[in-house]
Design a protein around this motif. Sequence first.
Motif, PDB file in Angstrom:
ATOM      1  N   HIS A  52      -5.662 -14.167  17.299  1.00 56.95           N
ATOM      2  CA  HIS A  52      -4.738 -13.616  18.298  1.00 56.95           C
ATOM      3  C   HIS A  52      -4.876 -14.396  19.606  1.00 56.95           C
ATOM      4  O   HIS A  52      -4.195 -14.087  20.581  1.00 56.95           O
ATOM      5  N   ALA A  61       2.940  -4.530   2.674  1.00 61.31           N
ATOM      6  CA  ALA A  61       2.118  -5.217   3.683  1.00 61.31           C
ATOM      7  C   ALA A  61       2.437  -6.707   3.654  1.00 61.31           C
ATOM      8  O   ALA A  61       2.476  -7.378   4.682  1.00 61.31           O
ATOM      9  N   PHE A  93       0.897  -1.158   0.000  1.00 61.27           N
ATOM     10  CA  PHE A  93       0.000   0.000   0.000  1.00 61.27           C
ATOM     11  C   PHE A  93       0.938   1.212   0.000  1.00 61.27           C
ATOM     12  O   PHE A  93       1.695   1.366  -0.929  1.00 61.27           O
ATOM     13  N   ASP A  94       0.958   1.991   1.084  1.00 64.51           N
ATOM     14  CA  ASP A  94       1.993   3.038   1.096  1.00 64.51           C
ATOM     15  C   ASP A  94       3.348   2.434   1.468  1.00 64.51           C
ATOM     16  O   ASP A  94       4.397   2.982   1.171  1.00 64.51           O
ATOM     17  N   LYS A  95       3.318   1.275   2.125  1.00 62.00           N
ATOM     18  CA  LYS A  95       4.535   0.479   2.357  1.00 62.00           C
ATOM     19  C   LYS A  95       4.181  -1.002   2.215  1.00 62.00           C
ATOM     20  O   LYS A  95       2.990  -1.347   2.238  1.00 62.00           O
ATOM     21  N   PRO A 128       1.763 -10.507  14.719  1.00 62.96           N
ATOM     22  CA  PRO A 128       1.371  -9.282  15.415  1.00 62.96           C
ATOM     23  C   PRO A 128       0.451  -8.420  14.554  1.00 62.96           C
ATOM     24  O   PRO A 128       0.313  -8.668  13.355  1.00 62.96           O
ATOM     25  N   ASN A 129      -0.158  -7.414  15.152  1.00 62.23           N
ATOM     26  CA  ASN A 129      -1.014  -6.486  14.395  1.00 62.23           C
ATOM     27  C   ASN A 129      -0.217  -5.904  13.229  1.00 62.23           C
ATOM     28  O   ASN A 129       0.932  -5.509  13.380  1.00 62.23           O
ATOM     29  N   GLY A 130      -0.864  -5.869  12.078  1.00 66.10           N
ATOM     30  CA  GLY A 130      -0.221  -5.259  10.903  1.00 66.10           C
ATOM     31  C   GLY A 130       0.788  -6.152  10.212  1.00 66.10           C
ATOM     32  O   GLY A 130       1.515  -5.713   9.317  1.00 66.10           O
ATOM     33  N   ALA A 131       0.840  -7.432  10.582  1.00 64.75           N
ATOM     34  CA  ALA A 131       1.850  -8.344  10.014  1.00 64.75           C
ATOM     35  C   ALA A 131       1.565  -8.703   8.555  1.00 64.75           C
ATOM     36  O   ALA A 131       2.454  -9.149   7.832  1.00 64.75           O
ATOM     37  N   GLY A 132       0.309  -8.536   8.120  1.00 63.49           N
ATOM     38  CA  GLY A 132      -0.033  -8.860   6.733  1.00 63.49           C
ATOM     39  C   GLY A 132      -0.932 -10.080   6.591  1.00 63.49           C
ATOM     40  O   GLY A 132      -1.162 -10.562   5.477  1.00 63.49           O
ATOM     41  N   LYS A 133      -1.490 -10.559   7.683  1.00 61.30           N
ATOM     42  CA  LYS A 133      -2.333 -11.772   7.640  1.00 61.30           C
ATOM     43  C   LYS A 133      -3.609 -11.542   6.817  1.00 61.30           C
ATOM     44  O   LYS A 133      -3.904 -12.288   5.897  1.00 61.30           O
ATOM     45  N   THR A 134      -4.351 -10.479   7.187  1.00 58.69           N
ATOM     46  CA  THR A 134      -5.618 -10.227   6.485  1.00 58.69           C
ATOM     47  C   THR A 134      -5.367  -9.906   5.013  1.00 58.69           C
ATOM     48  O   THR A 134      -6.084 -10.391   4.131  1.00 58.69           O
ATOM     49  N   THR A 135      -4.343  -9.117   4.744  1.00 53.98           N
ATOM     50  CA  THR A 135      -4.025  -8.767   3.351  1.00 53.98           C
ATOM     51  C   THR A 135      -3.742 -10.038   2.560  1.00 53.98           C
ATOM     52  O   THR A 135      -4.222 -10.208   1.435  1.00 53.98           O
TER      53      THR A 135
HETATM   54  N1  LIG Z   1      -6.634  -1.137   2.186  1.00 50.72           N
HETATM   55  C1  LIG Z   1      -5.500  -0.754   2.756  1.00 50.72           C
HETATM   56  N2  LIG Z   1      -4.954   0.457   2.495  1.00 50.72           N
HETATM   57  C2  LIG Z   1      -3.790   0.845   3.057  1.00 50.72           C
HETATM   58  N3  LIG Z   1      -3.078   0.083   3.905  1.00 50.72           N
HETATM   59  C3  LIG Z   1      -3.563  -1.129   4.208  1.00 50.72           C
HETATM   60  C4  LIG Z   1      -4.789  -1.622   3.654  1.00 50.72           C
HETATM   61  N4  LIG Z   1      -5.006  -2.879   4.128  1.00 50.72           N
HETATM   62  C5  LIG Z   1      -3.971  -3.161   4.941  1.00 50.72           C
HETATM   63  N5  LIG Z   1      -3.109  -2.109   4.986  1.00 50.72           N
HETATM   64  C6  LIG Z   1      -1.854  -2.062   5.761  1.00 50.72           C
HETATM   65  O1  LIG Z   1      -1.151  -3.260   5.493  1.00 50.72           O
HETATM   66  C7  LIG Z   1      -0.492  -3.724   6.675  1.00 50.72           C
HETATM   67  C8  LIG Z   1      -0.921  -5.155   6.978  1.00 50.72           C
HETATM   68  O2  LIG Z   1      -2.273  -5.130   7.401  1.00 50.72           O
HETATM   69  P1  LIG Z   1      -3.120  -6.449   7.678  1.00 50.72           P
HETATM   70  O3  LIG Z   1      -4.511  -6.010   7.975  1.00 50.72           O
HETATM   71  O4  LIG Z   1      -2.896  -7.398   6.583  1.00 50.72           O
HETATM   72  O5  LIG Z   1      -2.405  -7.000   8.978  1.00 50.72           O
HETATM   73  P2  LIG Z   1      -2.889  -8.151   9.984  1.00 50.72           P
HETATM   74  O6  LIG Z   1      -1.729  -9.037  10.193  1.00 50.72           O
HETATM   75  O7  LIG Z   1      -4.140  -8.749   9.499  1.00 50.72           O
HETATM   76  O8  LIG Z   1      -3.141  -7.283  11.290  1.00 50.72           O
HETATM   77  P3  LIG Z   1      -4.221  -7.447  12.495  1.00 50.72           P
HETATM   78  O9  LIG Z   1      -3.727  -8.578  13.335  1.00 50.72           O
HETATM   79  O10 LIG Z   1      -4.109  -6.131  13.200  1.00 50.72           O
HETATM   80  O11 LIG Z   1      -5.563  -7.681  11.890  1.00 50.72           O
HETATM   81  C9  LIG Z   1      -0.832  -2.725   7.766  1.00 50.72           C
HETATM   82  O12 LIG Z   1       0.225  -1.805   7.857  1.00 50.72           O
HETATM   83  C10 LIG Z   1      -2.093  -2.049   7.260  1.00 50.72           C
HETATM   84  O13 LIG Z   1      -2.194  -0.737   7.733  1.00 50.72           O
END
Ligand SMILES: Nc1ncnc2c1ncn2[C@@H]1O[C@H](COP(=O)(O)OP(=O)(O)OP(=O)(O)O)[C@@H](O)[C@H]1O
Length: 250
Positions: A198, A24, A20-22, A43-50
């Motif tokens: 989590h 993911a 995204f801006d960095k 951890p939060n923001g690790a990239g799992k959901t993406t």
């Molecule tokens: N649509 C989006 N636009 C911009 N940045 C995004 C978007 N989706 C995810 N990100 C960024 O990508 C990174 C990974 O996010 P992601 O939701 O995949 O993490 P996660 O491991 O699922 O975290 P969590 O445990 O908090 O749900 C984060 O920095 C998040 O801010």
Amino acid sequence: MADETTTANALEIRGLYKSFDKPAVAGLDLTVRAGEFYGLLGPNGAGKTTTLRMVAGLLLPDAGTITIAGRDALRSPVEAKRIVAWISDEPMIYDKLTPFEYLEFVAGLWSVKASTAQERARQLFDLLDLTPHAHTHCSGFSKGMRQKVALAGALVHDPEIIILDEPLTGLDAGSARQVKRVLRERVDAGATVIMTTHILEVAERMAERIGVIAKGRLIAEGTFEQLRRQAGHGAGTLEDTFLALVAEAA
Ligand SMILES: Nc1ncnc2c1ncn2[C@@H]1O[C@H](COP(=O)(O)OP(=O)(O)OP(=O)(O)O)[C@@H](O)[C@H]1O
């Protein structure tokens, strides 16, 4: 070691990137075997959901490949979507429908025979304790009840691969147990479950293998015992293990 490119694998991710801006997801390789219960931690923001959104076909990767049960999910997204059920952490259901109508509607989208759909709906409602509410409009339902209706809807076409993002968040103990039971039952019936959580104890108890993601990459994988060994001495609980592995990757 198993052949990493056989159709015996439910999911194969190779060199996956999404920025995204960095970044993911930053060069992720991940293999989930058919029929296993796989827990994805990080951890939060690790990239799992993406990652999971890309697997579910909701987001296009910048680079890399995703193979679902031997099919190229990026080239044949519709075919891949037939096999996969995706349950997000904020599922959508239709408030104007009852759970029964909602499952009938979803089953119709998948061309499931009406009698088969009704039988599956009955079984799922029983397992999830939704039977008393099966004919009540969803508009007044609590978050937990909505999550369970969404889960039932996602399972009505009997998907081979079930991907869930934080499915137990916000559920009370009884509902959490029902959801875990449904997922276990699906794995026993031959499906593959991939679940982020989590709640480390849930991963430890339910998942056959656990993958740990940090900064968009897989940093460790295995059974709890294997992860504990990788984390080194001092890692007693899964929490110690998880924190040690993530600190190592920082
Ligand atoms: N649509 C989006 N636009 C911009 N940045 C995004 C978007 N989706 C995810 N990100 C960024 O990508 C990174 C990974 O996010 P992601 O939701 O995949 O993490 P996660 O491991 O699922 O975290 P969590 O445990 O908090 O749900 C984060 O920095 C998040 O801010």
